[in-house]
Design a protein around this motif. Structure first.
Motif, short mmCIF file in Angstrom:
data_model
loop_
_atom_site.label_atom_id
_atom_site.label_comp_id
_atom_site.label_asym_id
_atom_site.label_seq_id
_atom_site.Cartn_x
_atom_site.Cartn_y
_atom_site.Cartn_z
N ASP A 125 -14.20 8.87 -1.75
CA ASP A 125 -13.01 8.04 -1.61
C ASP A 125 -12.35 7.83 -2.96
OD1 ASP A 125 -12.83 7.19 1.23
OD2 ASP A 125 -14.84 6.42 0.85
N SER A 126 -11.04 7.94 -2.97
CA SER A 126 -10.29 7.69 -4.20
C SER A 126 -8.95 7.06 -3.82
CB SER A 126 -10.05 8.99 -4.97
OG SER A 126 -9.16 9.83 -4.25
N GLY A 127 -8.30 6.44 -4.79
CA GLY A 127 -7.02 5.85 -4.45
C GLY A 127 -6.47 4.96 -5.54
N VAL A 128 -5.55 4.10 -5.16
CA VAL A 128 -4.85 3.23 -6.08
C VAL A 128 -5.20 1.78 -5.76
CG1 VAL A 128 -2.56 2.44 -6.83
CG2 VAL A 128 -2.97 4.88 -6.38
N ALA A 129 -5.41 0.98 -6.80
CA ALA A 129 -5.69 -0.44 -6.61
C ALA A 129 -4.43 -1.17 -6.14
CB ALA A 129 -6.19 -1.05 -7.91
N VAL A 130 -4.59 -2.03 -5.13
CA VAL A 130 -3.44 -2.72 -4.52
C VAL A 130 -3.72 -4.22 -4.44
CG1 VAL A 130 -2.07 -2.96 -2.41
CG2 VAL A 130 -2.78 -0.69 -3.17
N LEU A 131 -2.73 -5.01 -4.80
CA LEU A 131 -2.77 -6.45 -4.55
C LEU A 131 -2.08 -6.73 -3.22
CD1 LEU A 131 -1.83 -7.97 -8.04
CD2 LEU A 131 -4.03 -8.18 -6.88
N CYS A 132 -2.57 -7.72 -2.49
CA CYS A 132 -1.99 -8.14 -1.21
C CYS A 132 -2.07 -7.03 -0.16
CB CYS A 132 -0.53 -8.58 -1.36
SG CYS A 132 -0.22 -9.72 -2.72
N MET A 133 -3.16 -6.28 -0.16
CA MET A 133 -3.32 -5.18 0.79
C MET A 133 -3.18 -5.67 2.23
SD MET A 133 -6.59 -2.63 1.37
CE MET A 133 -6.96 -2.49 -0.37
N HIS A 134 -2.46 -4.91 3.04
CA HIS A 134 -2.18 -5.18 4.46
C HIS A 134 -1.19 -6.32 4.66
CE1 HIS A 134 -5.35 -2.89 6.98
NE2 HIS A 134 -5.12 -2.25 5.85
N ALA A 135 -0.65 -6.89 3.60
CA ALA A 135 0.44 -7.86 3.75
C ALA A 135 1.74 -7.09 3.98
CB ALA A 135 0.55 -8.72 2.50
N PRO A 136 2.78 -7.77 4.49
CA PRO A 136 4.06 -7.07 4.67
C PRO A 136 4.58 -6.45 3.37
CG PRO A 136 4.08 -9.16 5.84
CD PRO A 136 2.82 -9.14 5.03
N TRP A 137 4.32 -7.11 2.24
CA TRP A 137 4.72 -6.57 0.94
C TRP A 137 3.48 -6.46 0.07
CZ3 TRP A 137 9.52 -4.71 0.60
CH2 TRP A 137 10.47 -5.18 1.51
N GLU A 138 3.19 -5.24 -0.41
CA GLU A 138 2.02 -4.97 -1.23
C GLU A 138 2.46 -4.62 -2.65
OE1 GLU A 138 -0.85 -2.96 2.18
OE2 GLU A 138 0.86 -1.81 1.42
#
Length: 465
Positions: free
Chosen positions: A431-444
Motif C-alpha cells: 500500500d502506498s499513497g498520500v497523507a490526507v487530513l479530514c479523510m472521507h469528509a466532504p472537503w479533504e
C-alpha cells in the motif's frame, strides 16, 4: 525515524514543477467528481498521449509489441491502461492501482417527492461518511440518466457559477436541544439526508395552479422534461451522485495545500496516471488501473473483485504471443504493484488517536503502509520485507521523499485497500499513497509537496522496478 520536511529541500526549478503538477491535479479533481467523469477524463488524456482502445487491436486481430500503448474500459467506471515493455508480458508488469470512487450521497431509484410544498430527492449514502458533515453544504448533482430509447443524458448541476446548488437541511440550533444530546452517528439519520430540490409550484400564464396536486413536484417534472428531456420514470435507470459543489482550492495563506472533494482516492489515481503518461520506454510493461467500488468493498462488475483486469491481461497475452492460461497466470504472479490509497495524516488536533512514531506527516512525501487492516492486521495485505527493500532502493535512486506509516493506533480502528485482492494472484503488493487530513469528509486536505512526491514516486516505480 525523523524525516525532513520536503519543502526545505526544493530548488526553484522543483517548486515550479511542483506547482505545475498540482495545477493539473486540481483541474482533474474539478473535471472528475464521479467515477464516470474520471474514466472519461482518463480516456481523453490517454488518447492525447497516443494510447488506443484495446478493442481496436482485438477487432483488427493485430498484435501488440514493445512501445504500444492501450487501454480498456469497464462499463464506463473502471479503466486499465498499459504501456507495453520490451520484456515478455509473462515476466510481469509494474502496476499502479488506485480507486476513483469517493464517499458521497446517491439518489435512489424512485426519489422525487413533495412534502409540505417542498420537493426532495430521496437518497442513500455511499461509503463511510460522518452524516452530520453533509448538511447545510452547497451540493451538486452529477451523473447520467439512461433512457429506454438508448440515449444517455449527462447531468452536471451545481458547479458552474451560474448553476443553482442543492442542500440537505439541518435543524436550527434554537430547537436542537434534544438533537444535541444524541451520539454523533445519530445526530443526522440516513433517511434525513434527502436533498432539498425545489419549492416553486407549477404555474400557468403567471398564476399558480392551486388545484394541482403536488404542484412543486409537477414543476420539477416540467423543468426536467423541458431542460433535459427526462421523465420521472427515467430515474429508475439513472446513476445520480450528490457531491460538494465547488472547485478544488489552494489551502493556507502560503498556498501549500489543496482542499477539495474526492481526494480519497483521486490524489493517488491522477498522480499514477500522470506518471504513466510521462514515462518513455519501459522494460517491464507498465500498467495503471483505476477502479470503482473500493469504498464499499471493491464488489460488483467495476470493482477490483471482478474479473475485468484478469480478462484484459488474458486478451493482452493473446495479442503478444498467443493465448495461454499459464501465460496469464505468470504475467499476474510475476507482477509488482503499488496499491495506491490515501493514508491518515497526523492531526495535532486529534493527536490522541495516532501513534506518532508510526504516523504519516504532511510534507514528508509518499506514504508506504506495510499493512493496513484493523486491530490485529485483520483484512490486511502485509508486504514482504524483501519487497520493501526493493521499493526503498527505487525511491532512493530517483530522490523521492517517502515515509512509512500505520493508520492510527492499533485499537483505534482501521481500513482496507485493493492490495489484498491483487495479492491473491501471488504478486508483490504494498500500500502506498498520500497523507490526507479530514479523510472521507466532504472537503479533504492534502499537501502539495506530497502530491508532487507521489507523482515522482509512481514514476520511479515504473522506471526502476
Amino acid at each position: 525515524m525523523e524525516k525532513d520536511n520536503t519543502w526545505k529541500t526544493y530548488s526553484a526549478e522543483e517548486c515550479v514543477e511542483l506547482e505545475q503538477i498540482n495545477r493539473s491535479y486540481k483541474s482533474c479533481l474539478d473535471e472528475g467528481k464521479t467515477e464516470r467523469e474520471c474514466v472519461k477524463l482518463a480516456v481523453k488524456m490517454l488518447r492525447e498521449h497516443g494510447y488506443r482502445d484495446l478493442k481496436e487491436f482485438i477487432d483488427g486481430q493485430k498484435t501488440l509489441g514493445a512501445g504500444d500503448k492501450v487501454y480498456a474500459v469497464c462499463m464506463g467506471k473502471s479503466i486499465a491502461a498499459f504501456h507495453i515493455g520490451t520484456e515478455p508480458l509473462e515476466k510481469g508488469m509494474n502496476i499502479l492501482g488506485a480507486h476513483i470512487d469517493s464517499p458521497r450521497i446517491d439518489v435512489k431509484q424512485n426519489p422525487l417527492y413533495e412534502n409540505e410544498e417542498l420537493s426532495y430527492l430521496d437518497t442513500h449514502y455511499y461509503g463511510g461518511i460522518k452524516k452530520y458533515q453533509w448538511v447545510t453544504l452547497p451540493l451538486a448533482l452529477h451523473g447520467v440518466v439512461a433512457k429506454t430509447d438508448g440515449s444517455l443524458v449527462e447531468i452536471h448541476i451545481g458547479d458552474k457559477e451560474e448553476d443553482p446548488v442543492f442542500a440537505v437541511t439541518d435543524l436550527l440550533v434554537h430547537l436542537a436541544s434534544k438533537q444535541m444530546e444524541k451520539k454523533a452517528n445519530a445526530v443526522i439519520e440516513g433517511e434525513k439526508l434527502d436533498l432539498l430540490f425545489a419549492s416553486r409550484p407549477l404555474s400557468s400564464d403567471g398564476s399558480l395552479e392551486k388545484e394541482e396536486k403536488d404542484a412543486v413536484k409537477a414543476n420539477v417534472l416540467r423543468i426536467l422534461e423541458t431542460t433535459y428531456g427526462i421523465s420521472e420514470e427515467d430515474f429508475v435507470s439513472a446513476e445520480l451522485e450528490i457531491v460538494p459543489a465547488g472547485n478544488a482550492r489552494d489551502c493556507g495563506i502560503d498556498r501549500s495545500m489543496i482542499m477539495a472533494y474526492g481526494q480519497d482516492d483521486r490524489v493517488c489515481a491522477f498522480t499514477s496516471l500522470f506518471a504513466l503518461l510521462d514515462v518513455d520506454k519501459v522494460e517491464k510493461t507498465a500498467c495503471c488501473i483505476l477502479v470503482d467500488k473500493e469504498e464499499i468493498g471493491s464488489v460488483g462488475a467495476t470493482g477490483m473483485h471482478s474479473r475485468f483486469f484478469e480478462n484484459v491481461v488474458a486478451e493482452m497475452t493473446a495479442l503478444t504471443g498467443g493465448s495461454s492460461d499459464l501465460r496469464v497466470r505468470r504475467a499476474l504472479q510475476n507482477s509488482k504493484m503499488l496499491s495506491s490509497d490515501v493514508s491518515a495524516a497526523f492531526d495535532p488536533m486529534f493527536a490522541e488517536t495516532f501513534e506518532k512514531r508510526s504516523s504519516a506527516f504532511f510534507g514528508k512525501g509518499l506514504v508506504f503502509n506495510k499493512f493496513t487492516g484493523s486491530r490485529g492486521k485483520s483484512g490486511s495485505n502485509d508486504a514482504n520485507a524483501e519487497y520493501l527493500a526493493e521499493i526503498r532502493r527505487a525511491m532512493d535512486r530517483k530522490h523521492v521523499a517517502y515515509q512509512f506509516a500505520e493508520l492510527g493506533k492499533v485499537d483505534a480502528g482501521g481500513g482496507g485497500t485493493i492490495a489484498y485482492i491483487m495479492a491473491n494472484y501471488g504478486m508483490e503488493v504494498i500500500d502506498s499513497g498520500v497523507a490526507v487530513l479530514c479523510m472521507h469528509a466532504p472537503w479533504e486536505i492534502t499537501s502539495k509537496a506530497d502530491v508532487y512526491e507521489a507523482y515522482k514516486g509512481y514514476k520511479a516505480f515504473i522506471e526502476e522496478m
